[in-house]
Write a protein that holds these residues in place. Sequence first.
Motif: not given
Length: 332
Positions: A82-94, A117-118, A141-150
Motif C-alpha cells: 500500500r505504501e509503495l503503490a500510493g493511491p490510485g493505482g491501476v492493476v494489470l494481471e497477465p 485482467g488479461m 474493471i476491464g478484461a483483455v483477451c491477449h497473449d501476455f508473452t506478446e
Amino acid sequence: MSTTDAGARPPALAFFEDLHPPASDFRADVLDGLSKPQKAIPPKYFYDQAGSEIFDRITDAPEYYVTRTELELLDRIGPALRELAGPGGVVLEPGAGSSVKIRKLIDALDAPAGYVGMDISGDHVRAACAKLASDHPGLTIGAVCHDFTEAIDLDALPLPEGRRLVFFPGSTIGNFELIDALALLQTLHGWLRPRDALIVGADLRKDRAVLEAAYDDAGGATAAFNYNLIDRINAELGGTLDRDGFEYAAFWNPYRSRVEMYLVATRDMRFSVAGRDFVIRETETIHTENSHKFTVNGFQDLARRAGFEPVEAWVHDTVPYSIHWLERGGEA
C-alpha cells in the motif's frame, strides 16, 4: 476488435477488448515435440477444462506449498504494498487466474483506480473479471483477451489514469526456460512507464524432498494432471497412447535449479498421433514441465537484465518464497 457496447459485455464490466491472439496449434506442437530426441509437450496444453480443474486440486494438496505460502506472504506485506503503490493505482494481471490473490492485492491498496485482467482465453478472463467487478462496484474493471508473452499498446486501452502495477503471482515465471523468462520480463518492462511497477512472485530454492513432494503429491493430483495430457491428445488428435504404459515422475535438478516433470514409458510402445506413427522405448521420457527455483539475488539479477530496478523483496518467514517489487528503469 473491441466489444465494449452494452449489449455485448457483462453489465458490471467497464470494457472488454479482444486483441485476437493467435491460436496455439496443438496438433503441430505435439507432433513436433514427440519428434524430438527428448520428447516434450508444451505445458500450456495442460489447461483444458479437465486440466484446469485438476490444477485446482493440486493447489489444495498439502505438499503443494506455493499457493498458501504466497497468500500468507501477501497478507503480511499488504501495508508495505500500500505504501509503495500510493493511491490510485491501476492493476494489470497477465494470465489472470484465481481471484483470491488479486482480491488480496486490491484490498491492500489505497483507493485503486482500476483493474484489468488479461488472458489468452477471452471467455475465461471476461467471466472472471465480471465476477470481480460485481464485488467491487466502485472499481473500474476491464478484461483483455491477449497473449501476455506478446507486446501490447496499453495506451490504446481505455485505462483509468494512475500508476500501473503489473501483478504476476504464483511463480509462473519459473515455468519458463530462463532465456524465455528474461524475454517475458522484457515484454512486461515494455508495458510500463517510469515509476510503474511489477509485483512478481518467485519461488526459491529449498530442500529437495520438499520440492519433489510438492510436484508429486501423495494424493496423485499432479500425476493426474499429466495423465490428462495423454487423454487430451487421444481425444483431440486421434492419439493411441496407452496411459497405463506411463508413470509420472518429478525430480529436482540442482544443476539447472529446477524441478523437472516427466511421463516415463514403462515398456516399449508404438502409438500414433494425428495419423503419424511414433515409438517410445522403455524408460524413455516425455518432458512435460519445469519449475525453476531462484535465489533472491539471482532473480533480481535477471530482473535487472530486463531493465527493472529491484526496490524491495519479501521472503516468507518459514517457507522460502519471495515476492518482488520491481520498477521500470531505463531501456532493457
